[in-house]
Scaffold this motif. Structure first.
Motif, mmCIF file in Angstrom:
data_model
loop_
_atom_site.group_PDB
_atom_site.id
_atom_site.type_symbol
_atom_site.label_atom_id
_atom_site.label_comp_id
_atom_site.label_asym_id
_atom_site.label_seq_id
_atom_site.Cartn_x
_atom_site.Cartn_y
_atom_site.Cartn_z
ATOM 1 N N GLU A 131 0.628 -1.252 0.111
ATOM 2 C CA GLU A 131 -0.288 -0.360 -0.006
ATOM 3 C C GLU A 131 0.171 0.829 0.021
ATOM 4 O O GLU A 131 -0.049 2.225 -0.552
ATOM 5 N N ARG A 134 1.902 2.452 -3.733
ATOM 6 C CA ARG A 134 0.849 2.804 -4.703
ATOM 7 C C ARG A 134 0.572 4.477 -4.273
ATOM 8 O O ARG A 134 0.418 4.298 -4.563
ATOM 9 N N GLY A 135 1.209 3.935 -2.916
ATOM 10 C CA GLY A 135 0.559 5.668 -1.796
ATOM 11 C C GLY A 135 1.953 6.316 -2.602
ATOM 12 O O GLY A 135 1.769 7.748 -3.272
ATOM 13 N N ARG A 138 0.943 6.848 -6.445
ATOM 14 C CA ARG A 138 -0.743 8.220 -6.287
ATOM 15 C C ARG A 138 0.335 9.290 -6.366
ATOM 16 O O ARG A 138 0.465 10.732 -6.810
ATOM 17 N N VAL A 141 2.416 10.959 -9.490
ATOM 18 C CA VAL A 141 0.998 10.566 -10.940
ATOM 19 C C VAL A 141 0.245 12.235 -10.288
ATOM 20 O O VAL A 141 -0.162 13.070 -11.156
ATOM 21 N N GLN A 142 -0.343 12.487 -9.013
ATOM 22 C CA GLN A 142 -1.094 13.804 -8.385
ATOM 23 C C GLN A 142 -0.720 14.604 -9.139
ATOM 24 O O GLN A 142 -1.221 15.753 -9.919
ATOM 25 N N GLU A 160 -8.070 17.127 -7.596
ATOM 26 C CA GLU A 160 -6.171 16.039 -7.712
ATOM 27 C C GLU A 160 -6.261 15.155 -7.811
ATOM 28 O O GLU A 160 -5.979 14.344 -8.341
ATOM 29 N N GLU A 161 -7.064 15.031 -5.841
ATOM 30 C CA GLU A 161 -6.187 14.096 -5.423
ATOM 31 C C GLU A 161 -6.942 12.563 -5.849
ATOM 32 O O GLU A 161 -6.697 11.237 -5.740
ATOM 33 N N ALA A 164 -6.279 11.581 -8.527
ATOM 34 C CA ALA A 164 -4.866 10.909 -9.254
ATOM 35 C C ALA A 164 -4.814 9.583 -8.530
ATOM 36 O O ALA A 164 -4.591 8.087 -9.148
ATOM 37 N N HIS A 165 -5.760 8.929 -7.853
ATOM 38 C CA HIS A 165 -6.420 7.960 -7.443
ATOM 39 C C HIS A 165 -7.634 6.895 -8.343
ATOM 40 O O HIS A 165 -7.371 5.859 -8.901
ATOM 41 N N VAL A 168 -4.660 6.315 -11.301
ATOM 42 C CA VAL A 168 -4.040 4.720 -10.834
ATOM 43 C C VAL A 168 -4.676 3.785 -11.266
ATOM 44 O O VAL A 168 -4.143 2.614 -10.973
ATOM 45 N N GLU A 172 -3.850 0.001 -13.496
ATOM 46 C CA GLU A 172 -3.712 -1.053 -12.668
ATOM 47 C C GLU A 172 -4.708 -2.736 -13.362
ATOM 48 O O GLU A 172 -4.789 -3.421 -14.051
#
Length: 203
Positions: A131, A134-135, A138, A141-142, A160-161, A164-165, A168, A172
């Motif tokens: 995790e 993944r963070g 992100r 990417v954000q 924007e957050e 980005a989620h 991503v 995936e």
């Protein structure tokens, strides 16, 4: 073959054992992993595995660290391509990034199959590290998403957050489809889908 195996340099041996572990996890899951099994599959003595990784947790963490590093480096490489100073074709830039990511996944399926492996059955520390990885992706990417939205003239108020989620998560899912059936879901098909979405949203 045995004599070549014995002469393997420490770094090459480490990489070989991590490859053995990766293939074992992908084929049978984390519950199948043990020092004995890795040593047997790698055709080395158990002491060689212990010398390289200390214990089973060290072995698993080394695999996760390598997987995370490779995945993050590959995503960063795509981000660099998307950081053109004054791009004339924002949509083309996004489509190219989607296509490039799909090709990266096909070129290094071991890394991405591990990175996207469900955490069920994995030790707690590996779930936490997954995790965290993944963070980290992100976080890369954000700011790029924010920049692209600005450049493309997106409506104000887009979170924007959350964007980005969502991107991503879409990446995936797309990677899983491409790896599961590259003939049906090649990078070019994913890129054309991205182009269609961009057209639907207009500018």
């Amino acid at each position: 073959m045995g004599s070549e195996t014995r002469r393997m340099a420490p770094e090459a041996r480490r990489a070989q054992l991590l490859d053995v572990l990766a293939d074992l996890v992908l084929a049978e899951g984390y519950e199948a992993v043990s020092i004995d099994r890795v040593a047997r599959e790698g055709r080395v003595a158990r002491t060689v595995v212990y010398a390289q990784f200390g214990n089973l947790q060290g072995l698993l963490e080394a695999l996760l660290e390598r997987t995370q590093r490779r995945a993050v480096e590959q995503v960063q490489a795509i981000v660099v391509l998307a950081e053109a100073p004054s791009p004339e074709d924002i949509d083309g830039l996004i489509v190219d990034a989607v296509r490039t990511f799909g090709q990266i996944v096909l070129d290094d399926p071991r890394t991405w199959r591990l990175a996207l492996l469900p955490a069920d059955g994995a030790p707690a520390i590996l779930r936490e590290r997954t995790e965290a990885a993944r963070g980290a992706i992100r976080a890369i990417v954000q700011p790029v998403v924010a920049w692209l939205l600005t450049q493309r003239g997106a409506p104000s108020g887009i979170d924007e957050e959350l964007a980005a989620h969502a991107i991503v998560a879409l990446g995936e899912d797309g990677a899983k489809l491409t790896m599961s059936d590259p003939v049906a879901y090649p990078p070019e098909r994913m890129a054309e889908f991205a182009r269609s979405l961009l057209r639907a949203f207009g500018r």
